[in-house]
Design an enzyme around this catalytic site. Sequence first.
Site, PDB file in Angstrom:
ATOM      1  N   CYS A 180      92.820  31.377  -3.648  1.00  0.00           N
ATOM      2  CA  CYS A 180      91.369  31.382  -3.836  1.00  0.00           C
ATOM      3  C   CYS A 180      90.752  30.116  -3.243  1.00  0.00           C
ATOM      4  O   CYS A 180      91.151  28.999  -3.587  1.00  0.00           O
ATOM      5  CB  CYS A 180      91.066  31.460  -5.329  1.00  0.00           C
ATOM      6  N   CYS A 215      90.933  35.376  -2.233  1.00  0.00           N
ATOM      7  CA  CYS A 215      89.714  35.331  -3.040  1.00  0.00           C
ATOM      8  C   CYS A 215      88.873  34.165  -2.529  1.00  0.00           C
ATOM      9  O   CYS A 215      89.411  33.195  -1.997  1.00  0.00           O
ATOM     10  CB  CYS A 215      90.103  35.110  -4.495  1.00  0.00           C
ATOM     11  N   CYS A 253      85.717  38.982  -9.677  1.00  0.00           N
ATOM     12  CA  CYS A 253      86.324  38.006 -10.579  1.00  0.00           C
ATOM     13  C   CYS A 253      85.160  37.271 -11.222  1.00  0.00           C
ATOM     14  O   CYS A 253      84.418  36.564 -10.537  1.00  0.00           O
ATOM     15  CB  CYS A 253      87.209  37.046  -9.790  1.00  0.00           C
ATOM     16  N   ARG A 295      92.214  35.592 -17.213  1.00  0.00           N
ATOM     17  CA  ARG A 295      92.855  34.376 -16.684  1.00  0.00           C
ATOM     18  C   ARG A 295      92.647  33.166 -17.582  1.00  0.00           C
ATOM     19  O   ARG A 295      91.513  32.792 -17.881  1.00  0.00           O
ATOM     20  CB  ARG A 295      92.332  34.079 -15.267  1.00  0.00           C
ATOM     21  N   CYS A 335      77.159  19.102  -3.636  1.00  0.00           N
ATOM     22  CA  CYS A 335      76.456  20.365  -3.875  1.00  0.00           C
ATOM     23  C   CYS A 335      75.045  20.107  -4.409  1.00  0.00           C
ATOM     24  O   CYS A 335      74.849  19.253  -5.273  1.00  0.00           O
ATOM     25  CB  CYS A 335      77.254  21.205  -4.870  1.00  0.00           C
TER      26      CYS A 335
END
Length: 325
Positions: free
Chosen positions: A96, A128, A188, A260, A52
């Site tokens: 997810c 998700c 979220c 969460r 990334c």
Amino acid sequence: MIRNNWTLDDVKEIYDMPLLELVFRAAAVHREYNDTGEVQVCTLLSIKTGGCPEDCAYCPQAARYHTDVKTHGLMKKEEVLQYAAKAKEAGSTRFCMGAAWREVRDNRDFDHVLEMVKGINAMDMEVCCTLGMLNAEQARKLAAAGLFAYNHNLDTSSEYYGEIISTRTYDDRLQTLDNVRKAGLTVCCGGIIGLGETHDDRMKMLQTLSTMPEHPESVPVNALVRIEGTPLAQQPKVDIWDMVRMIATARILMPKAMVRLSAGRQEMSLAEQALCFMAGANSIFAGEKLLTTPNPSFDEDHAMFAMLGLKPREAFKEAKETVPA
Ligand code: SAM
Ligand code: DTB
Ligand code: SF4
């Protein structure tokens, strides 16, 4: 009453309460608004790992840090659907998919992700994604493909953000969240503790989340997973009491959100996790891996649920409850 006008003083008054008083109040709010016997079970899959371009100081997937993450390009749809089926079989109701992208680009990879979303939605699981920044059109395309939620964390306070990430701004994050909300997706959004931030930073982040015009439907509270090779590798381990305080405050500020207990469970005992559920956490990530780091196995979590008398929350529950009979 759900409030969106919390002042920093209000947040401080809650956050600074004596711990057991805070847990007691949070547990009462939780009981009033939610089924306290239920915990949502979500499974994560990193569909594109590492390499990334961003510089998030906590992240093992940033290309510029030398970590031992094994990088791979976008996974094939069939393989992703197999993982989703396995997660469903093990009791997860939300799947997810995470990608180590700065932002979504309008290319073939995005088209493939849209196909994955369609496939998992057809399996009757909440889908998700967390793919980095999105524009309004991309958010609409994800919604049209059947996406249920989009994860995009604020991570910390706007004041501290620049110490952790320099390759994008807090406003970029807020803009994506706005695009997600306007596309009709559920949001979220949460953060990480243990980045070297102050208690004030934590309170400010909670204030930002709880004064959004609509609270995020899920609020992940992550404890930093310290990764060798990242700038934050030498941070002290997050104190369990800080985690409990954060969860309890989030529960009181955002009574109906799924709070969460996210990254960090691998280093917590069952008793410590029980305290987090008591303080209002009602969602976890299950399965042996988060994105790139270890997490308790499905079997360990089944044993924990049995011990604590918890049961997994069914998929699409909110939507089912609001459909007229
Ligand atoms: N690249 C996308 C982005 O940053 O939005 C999506 C994937 S990114 C890995 C998703 C979230 O994982 C981050 O926002 C951060 O909150 C969390 N995360 C990443 N590394 C972590 C770590 N070492 N400990 C705790 N949480 C972490
Ligand atoms: C969130 O708040 N935590 C998850 C999910 N959203 C994408 C990610 C945690 C990642 C922990 C480090 C890793 O496994 O790479
Ligand atoms: Fe990239 Fe997301 Fe990791 Fe930041 S948190 S380096 S954007 S994968």
